[in-house]
Design a protein around this motif. Structure first.
Motif, mmCIF file in Angstrom:
data_model
loop_
_atom_site.group_PDB
_atom_site.id
_atom_site.type_symbol
_atom_site.label_atom_id
_atom_site.label_comp_id
_atom_site.label_asym_id
_atom_site.label_seq_id
_atom_site.Cartn_x
_atom_site.Cartn_y
_atom_site.Cartn_z
ATOM 1 N N CYS A 159 1.059 -1.393 -0.016
ATOM 2 C CA CYS A 159 0.429 0.082 0.068
ATOM 3 C C CYS A 159 0.829 1.031 0.031
ATOM 4 N N GLY A 167 -12.489 -6.679 -15.242
ATOM 5 C CA GLY A 167 -11.307 -6.596 -14.861
ATOM 6 C C GLY A 167 -11.096 -6.619 -12.714
ATOM 7 N N GLY A 190 -4.692 -8.307 -11.963
ATOM 8 C CA GLY A 190 -4.805 -6.661 -12.941
ATOM 9 C C GLY A 190 -2.803 -6.299 -12.595
ATOM 10 N N ARG A 241 8.835 -6.983 -4.209
ATOM 11 C CA ARG A 241 7.469 -6.858 -3.681
ATOM 12 C C ARG A 241 6.375 -7.003 -3.370
ATOM 13 N N THR A 255 -10.535 -14.077 -19.869
ATOM 14 C CA THR A 255 -12.577 -13.546 -20.348
ATOM 15 C C THR A 255 -12.482 -12.256 -21.514
ATOM 16 N N VAL A 311 -13.251 -9.009 -22.328
ATOM 17 C CA VAL A 311 -14.507 -8.151 -22.725
ATOM 18 C C VAL A 311 -14.333 -7.599 -23.491
ATOM 19 N N SER A 319 -13.324 -1.779 -13.876
ATOM 20 C CA SER A 319 -12.379 -1.041 -13.652
ATOM 21 C C SER A 319 -11.362 -2.290 -14.520
ATOM 22 N N MET A 355 -3.487 -0.614 -17.905
ATOM 23 C CA MET A 355 -2.477 -1.676 -17.598
ATOM 24 C C MET A 355 -1.811 -1.155 -18.751
ATOM 25 N N MET A 406 5.375 -1.305 -18.510
ATOM 26 C CA MET A 406 4.835 -2.596 -18.537
ATOM 27 C C MET A 406 3.812 -3.135 -19.532
ATOM 28 N N ILE A 420 -5.254 1.200 -2.421
ATOM 29 C CA ILE A 420 -6.084 1.425 -2.221
ATOM 30 C C ILE A 420 -7.412 2.508 -2.410
HETATM 31 C C1 LIG Z 1 4.330 -1.119 -12.162
HETATM 32 C C2 LIG Z 1 3.147 -0.367 -10.747
HETATM 33 C C3 LIG Z 1 3.577 -0.541 -9.606
HETATM 34 C C4 LIG Z 1 2.307 0.062 -8.491
HETATM 35 N N1 LIG Z 1 3.002 -0.196 -7.650
HETATM 36 C C5 LIG Z 1 1.647 0.106 -6.915
HETATM 37 C C6 LIG Z 1 1.840 -0.281 -5.335
HETATM 38 O O1 LIG Z 1 3.616 -0.354 -5.034
HETATM 39 N N2 LIG Z 1 0.838 0.613 -4.435
HETATM 40 C C7 LIG Z 1 -0.305 0.662 -4.864
HETATM 41 O O2 LIG Z 1 -0.487 1.079 -3.572
HETATM 42 N N3 LIG Z 1 0.018 0.815 -6.141
HETATM 43 C C8 LIG Z 1 0.665 0.598 -7.399
HETATM 44 N N4 LIG Z 1 0.217 0.730 -8.546
HETATM 45 C C9 LIG Z 1 -0.691 1.070 -8.981
HETATM 46 C C10 LIG Z 1 -2.114 -0.016 -8.585
HETATM 47 O O3 LIG Z 1 -1.681 -0.800 -9.017
HETATM 48 C C11 LIG Z 1 -3.326 0.954 -9.041
HETATM 49 O O4 LIG Z 1 -3.890 1.733 -9.254
HETATM 50 C C12 LIG Z 1 -3.813 -0.357 -9.287
HETATM 51 O O5 LIG Z 1 -3.475 -1.646 -9.923
HETATM 52 C C13 LIG Z 1 -5.825 0.214 -9.676
HETATM 53 O O6 LIG Z 1 -6.211 -0.959 -10.090
HETATM 54 P P1 LIG Z 1 -8.031 -0.997 -11.294
HETATM 55 O O7 LIG Z 1 -8.349 -1.685 -10.644
HETATM 56 O O8 LIG Z 1 -8.130 0.234 -11.437
HETATM 57 O O9 LIG Z 1 -7.019 -1.588 -12.129
HETATM 58 P P2 LIG Z 1 -6.181 -3.116 -12.882
HETATM 59 O O10 LIG Z 1 -4.862 -3.360 -11.677
HETATM 60 O O11 LIG Z 1 -5.172 -2.232 -14.007
HETATM 61 O O12 LIG Z 1 -6.482 -3.938 -13.283
HETATM 62 C C14 LIG Z 1 -7.207 -3.551 -14.608
HETATM 63 C C15 LIG Z 1 -7.975 -5.519 -14.774
HETATM 64 O O13 LIG Z 1 -8.572 -5.498 -15.777
HETATM 65 C C16 LIG Z 1 -7.920 -6.303 -17.149
HETATM 66 N N5 LIG Z 1 -9.490 -5.720 -17.703
HETATM 67 C C17 LIG Z 1 -8.157 -4.853 -18.709
HETATM 68 N N6 LIG Z 1 -9.221 -5.091 -20.563
HETATM 69 C C18 LIG Z 1 -9.815 -6.020 -19.971
HETATM 70 C C19 LIG Z 1 -10.659 -6.261 -20.806
HETATM 71 N N7 LIG Z 1 -11.956 -5.754 -22.006
HETATM 72 N N8 LIG Z 1 -11.578 -7.244 -20.462
HETATM 73 C C20 LIG Z 1 -11.300 -7.920 -19.227
HETATM 74 N N9 LIG Z 1 -10.030 -7.341 -18.378
HETATM 75 C C21 LIG Z 1 -10.019 -6.229 -18.728
HETATM 76 C C22 LIG Z 1 -6.826 -6.933 -16.259
HETATM 77 O O14 LIG Z 1 -6.837 -7.302 -17.111
HETATM 78 C C23 LIG Z 1 -6.875 -6.580 -15.632
HETATM 79 O O15 LIG Z 1 -6.374 -7.472 -14.234
HETATM 80 C C24 LIG Z 1 1.465 0.373 -9.524
HETATM 81 C C25 LIG Z 1 1.318 0.135 -10.310
HETATM 82 C C26 LIG Z 1 2.254 0.138 -11.839
HETATM 83 C C27 LIG Z 1 1.723 0.179 -12.793
#
Ligand SMILES: Cc1cc2nc3c(=O)[nH]c(=O)nc-3n(C[C@H](O)[C@H](O)[C@H](O)COP(=O)(O)OP(=O)(O)OC[C@H]3O[C@@H](n4cnc5c(N)ncnc54)[C@H](O)[C@@H]3O)c2cc1C
Ligand code: SF4
Ligand code: SF4
Lengths: 605, 366
Positions: free
Chosen positions: A235, A290, A320, A330, A354, A356, A375, A379, A398, A584
């Motif tokens: 976090c 997602g 994700g 980490r 899957t 979408v 969500s 990515m 990425m 978070i």
């Molecule tokens: C390298 C890196 C390191 C990070 N480190 C940290 C950290 O240490 N601590 C922290 O708090 N935050 C960190 N972050 C930020 C954090 O990971 C993101 O803010 C968070 O994961 C966002 O969550 P989300 O639910 O929006 O989506 P994401 O985690 O981006 O997940 C989105 C999901 O949707 C799926 N998806 C996308 N399109 C489709 C589709 N068409 N059909 C089906 N599935 C789909 C993807 O495969 C993915 O699994 C980091 C980010 C990066 C890039």
């Protein structure tokens, strides 16, 4: 024992006192100044005071009450309350001064106050003191009287020598003794709870460590966060930035304490707590696209209300960015697996592999489910457009990090890394890239040569302090205040990165628009360049008509903050595509959206 | 003659604090005496169960107003025993300074206080000056004159500097220089001799039977002083005597207190010259809001100006004490003593009993 003899003249010996100076003082005509340490009426510096209420908690006579300050909008890390002291109860012990977390509360030498109106004995201390202009320097806290414990228990890490070529988790976690010592420092003010996007009940769960009741600790976690194993490790812990203890000492290690609870709560107890949360009330079906933190969190809370929840995830594994971005050293897979396991155990269906828009049409989801929550995160890699950046050895963060995770999971080949590497970027992601490259270089070449270049000045680097320190230990070099100008290519091969001094990040209007001094340039030799300047969303799964109806703010989707709805009432959104920028916030979005979806479904019945 | 019932309460100049005795008299002779406590009852022992280990420090000094520090000390000592918490050497010396100064202040109040029931009014006025000079020291060290809240589990709240040490030395020299005056105006006074000698006698058997300690017990020839019998703090490193007498009456007891003041001055002088440098407090784990004391029980006791004073503390390992029992040193003479010892004495001697035996009313009531 020889006793004195009676002496008729003895009492007359007192007569000599008639000619001595009197020892009494004629109060109130004559004033008597109190001693230096005198514990008289309080003073409180309102600028420093943060309204944490710790003074009220220690007060043995319940003389201190926290009152809301009218028309005061407290900034982050502060409450809009200030202590009011009832001098009808106060016993002038000064414990409030000893424990005051900011040091704003002191005592004056002032000790006489008279008024016919008893209400005036209720006093809100300010800098002036009760009787204005009275000597103010009375009792003050010092190291001996201090009732706070200011020093943080140091976390144990794997030494950099050992971790330099290893993707094993290097933060070892607290032992029971360490966790308890750290938990004992918290004053339970809840300032951190206000700051936490998910408003986790931090003081409550910290307390469960102190009280040896980890089961309750797990209960507190799941009230607001179904990803405690993940958040307990990675976090962004903004709560710690505002922790009350940080005003005079080191903030409580909130994140590590969270990890301690989930790492140490017995498995069966843990399972019981999580499973017992599910109700059968809700009726309806929800599609979530997602399986990142926002999607998982929404799914968990919707399921606990009783809804049928289906998550559609394009990748083979759920999580994700947590699964494919954040390096394994980490955040190990086991931690992600554990959190997701319980989400699935309560009945959330995760349809992996899957995508979408490809494997299943968006319109199909709309038909099958009452509500859709999207969500899909940020990515996609963001590329940099400078001379030479289209060379195949220029790799975006990425594109690279998921390959590293796949490699570590023993599935794929080791991603290509050169002997000499430059990473463009100075944020946490750049460090993730740099530190991953360093590990791979150690495996492949037995030495590290990674240089990070950041636009920001050294003191403003966006990466966390830990990352910077640990990166340094692992051999990373950082060049702050330098903006990329050109990737130098000779004979189709990258020779290095040319940077220029960055003299300003923002233009006059406050927009991000770095200004470079092209007269001051530098060349960083390298044969591979990584780019870590942010990520981007991919909305290709949304049909055009939906895209047209949605409102955007930059790359993100606009929602109604109260109802979490997009411009279509059945379509909800959260995570990076709405708010970001971390896990978070995604968890909080998911939870809030779940509540909003529940409201929506109930009101549409 | 018909017996009369009298209320001998706080309105009487010889009464110590909010305490009263219901007397049944036949002429001037007391036939029956019934202590009537309760006016100061605040339920301290129960209140302590609802307060944090630290917060109690602000509450307990009130168990004995004139000598509050013994409460802080025995509370801390018992807590330290249960928790196995070391007290730094310097803090031990500082505690001794405070305890002995308090003893002087209380004894001086008692010596001067005898003026109330005997009509020698010069004495209380002077004695209050001595007490006030000691309160000045307390104010300098602790920040307050009456309730110091200075001695805490693990040590003391604040260190003192050379200036304060010097101030203490000057003050005790000053007080010592006037002791001769008390000797003359009180102990050589024919009035005091007449009123105190043979008044309010106490036998060794009575003292032992009722559980009287302190100057009361010592005045009957029993050399019992917690400082010597069960040395605490650094009393075993200090050179001082325990004055005793063979036959106990009001005069003897008062005079013993006078001699004890001299011993206390002797003790303080040694402390001032021997006090080591170093820290003054070892802290418990965490913030005071979270302090917990291990499961266990212990009795902390000291020699107060009125005798053995102690707290028995039971902890179940939580943030609050489970149970605390106070052994008030004036309980035996203040309750049994009045009921069993006063009948037969004269009405005007009731306050003399209370003064010379040492009865601290809030401590009886608590
Ligand atoms: C390298 C890196 C390191 C990070 N480190 C940290 C950290 O240490 N601590 C922290 O708090 N935050 C960190 N972050 C930020 C954090 O990971 C993101 O803010 C968070 O994961 C966002 O969550 P989300 O639910 O929006 O989506 P994401 O985690 O981006 O997940 C989105 C999901 O949707 C799926 N998806 C996308 N399109 C489709 C589709 N068409 N059909 C089906 N599935 C789909 C993807 O495969 C993915 O699994 C980091 C980010 C990066 C890039
Ligand atoms: S403890 Fe200090 S900072 Fe906190 S509310 Fe009280 S005075 Fe303000
Ligand atoms: S962790 Fe810090 S901010 Fe949060 S409740 Fe504890 S002391 Fe207050």
């Amino acid at each position: 024992m020889d006793k004195p003899k009676s002496n008729f003249f003895a009492p007359f010996k007192g007569i000599k006192y008639m000619i001595q100076k009197p020892v009494t003082i004629r109060v109130p005509e004559e004033e008597r100044e109190a001693q230096k340490r005198y514990r008289g009426f309080h003073t409180n510096d309102w600028e420093e005071c943060i309204g944490c209420g710790t003074c009220a908690d220690i007060c043995p006579t319940d003389a201190i009450n926290m009152e809301k300050v009218p028309d005061y909008d407290a900034p982050e890390g502060e409450k809009d309350e200030r202590p009011v002291i009832d001098y009808g109860r106060c016993c002038f012990c000064g414990f409030c001064v000893d424990i005051c977390t900011t040091g704003s509360l002191k005592m004056s030498k002032d000790y006489i106050y008279m008024d016919e109106d008893a209400d005036t004995f209720l006093y809100i201390p300010d800098e002036e003191g009760l009787n204005k202009n009275y000597p103010k320097e009375g009792y003050e806290r010092n190291e001996d009287t201090d009732l706070l414990d200011l020093e943080r228990i140091a976390m144990r890490y794997t030494k950099s020598k050992k971790r330099k070529d290893s993707f094993l988790e290097y933060v070892k976690g607290f032992s029971k003794e360490e966790a308890k010592r750290e938990a004992a420092r918290c004053v339970e003010c809840g300032i951190c709870t206000d700051r936490c996007p998910a408003h986790m009940d931090i003081p409550e769960y910290i307390n469960t460590i102190w009280d040896d009741n980890l089961e309750e600790g797990v209960e507190w976690m799941y009230e607001t966060n179904p990803l405690p194993n993940i958040c307990g490790r990675v976090c962004t812990h903004k709560c710690e930035d505002v922790c009350t203890i940080s005003h005079r000492g080191e903030p409580i290690a909130i994140r590590w304490l969270k990890r301690y609870i989930v790492d140490n709560a017995p498995e069966d107890v843990y399972e019981e707590v999580v499973l017992s949360n599910v109700s059968k009330e809700g009726e309806g079906s929800i599609a979530i696209i997602g399986a990142g933190p926002a999607g998982l969190s929404a799914a968990y809370y919707l399921r606990t209300i009783g809804y049928d929840v289906d998550i559609y995830e394009k990748e083979e594994l759920a999580g994700g960015v947590m699964r494919y971005g954040i390096p394994r050293y980490r955040l190990p897979d086991e931690a992600i697996d554990k959190d997701i396991l319980f989400i699935e155990k309560i009945g959330v269906n995760i349809h992996r592999n899957t995508k979408v828009g490809k494997d299943i049409k968006f319109s199909k989801l709309r038909e099958k489910h009452d509500v859709v929550f999207i969500s899909t995160g940020f990515m996609e890699p963001r590329h940099l457009k400078i001379k030479g950046s289209d060379h195949p050895d220029v790799v975006a963060a990425m594109d690279f990090l998921p390959k590293v995770r796949d490699f570590v999971r023993d599935k794929k080949q080791m991603p290509e890394v050169a002997e000499k590497v430059v990473v463009i970027g100075g944020g946490d992601v750049a460090y993730d890239v740099g530190r991953s490259v360093a590990r791979l270089q150690n495996i492949k070449y037995g030495k590290v040569d990674v240089t990070l270049t950041a636009l920001e000045k050294k003191e403003d680097l966006p990466a966390g302090e830990d990352e910077i320190q640990e990166g340094k230990e692992e051999g990373l070099e950082i060049y702050p205040a330098s903006g990329p100008v050109e990737i130098i290519i000779e004979n189709d091969e990258i020779k290095g990165l040319k940077t220029a001094e960055c003299i300003a990040l923002f233009d006059d209007k406050g927009n991000f628009n770095p200004k470079l001094n092209k007269d001051n340039t530098e060349i960083h030799e390298a044969s591979q360049v990584f780019i870590s300047i942010g990520q981007a969303p991919n909305y290709d799964y949304l049909p055009d008509n939906i895209k047209e109806e949605l409102e955007f703010k930059g790359p993100q989707i606009k929602i109604n903050e109260k109802t979490h709805q997009t411009s279509m009432d059945w379509l909800f959104a959260g995570g990076d595509i709405v708010n970001g920028p971390d896990i978070i916030n995604g968890v909080a979005d998911g939870h809030n959206a779940a509540k909003a979806i529940d409201d929506y479904i109930r009101s549409n019945k | 003659m018909k017996e009369v019932k009298l209320f001998h309460g706080p309105n009487h100049p010889g009464m110590h604090g909010n305490f009263s005795v219901h007397l049944t008299v036949d002429g001037d002779t007391v036939k029956k005496a019934k202590p009537n406590p309760g006016m100061l009852h605040r339920g301290f022992e129960k209140l302590m169960e609802r307060r944090l280990w630290m917060s109690n420090i602000a509450l307990i000094p009130r168990v004995c107003v004139p000598e509050p520090d013994i409460n802080e000390t025995v509370y801390s000592m018992a807590v330290e025993k249960i928790e196995e918490l070391e007290v730094p050497e310097r803090a031990k010396y500082l505690r001794v300074i405070i305890l002995e100064l308090a003893r002087i202040a209380v004894h001086m109040m008692s010596i001067g206080g005898i003026g109330g029931p005997t009509g020698v009014y010069t004495a209380p006025n002077w004695a209050l000056n001595e007490r006030d000079m000691i309160l000045d020291i307390f104010e300098k060290i602790t920040g307050h004159r009456i309730y110091h809240m200075y001695i805490v589990p693990g040590g003391v709240r604040q260190d003192i500097n050379e200036e304060i040490l010097e101030f203490i030395e000057n003050t005790i020299n000053d007080i010592e220089s006037r002791l001769k005056d008390y000797y003359e105006i009180i102990f050589e006074s024919p009035i005091i001799h007449k009123r105190l000698k043979g008044t309010a006698p106490l036998t060794k058997e009575q003292a032992l039977d009722w559980g009287v300690t302190g100057p009361g017990l010592r005045s009957t020839g029993v050399k019992y002083d917690v400082r010597k019998k069960f040395p605490y703090l650094v009393y075993d490193k200090l050179d001082f005597d325990i004055p005793i007498a063979e036959e106990s009456d009001a005069y003897t007891r008062l005079y013993l207190k006078y001699l004890e003041v001299k011993q206390s001055i002797k003790i303080i002088r040694q402390v001032l010259s021997d006090i080591p440098k170093g820290k003054v407090r070892n802290k418990l784990m965490g913030t005071a809001l979270k302090w917990k004391i291990k499961e266990g029980e212990a009795y902390g006791k000291v020699e107060s100006s009125r005798g053995e004073f102690g707290y028995y503390i039971v902890s179940t390992g939580g943030r609050y004490p489970y149970r605390i029992q106070v052994r008030g040193a004036s309980y035996p003479q203040g309750l049994y003593g009045i009921e069993a010892g006063l009948p037969g004495t004269r009405l005007e001697d009731v306050s003399i009993w209370l003064d010379t035996m040492g009865v601290c009313s809030p401590e009886v009531d608590r």
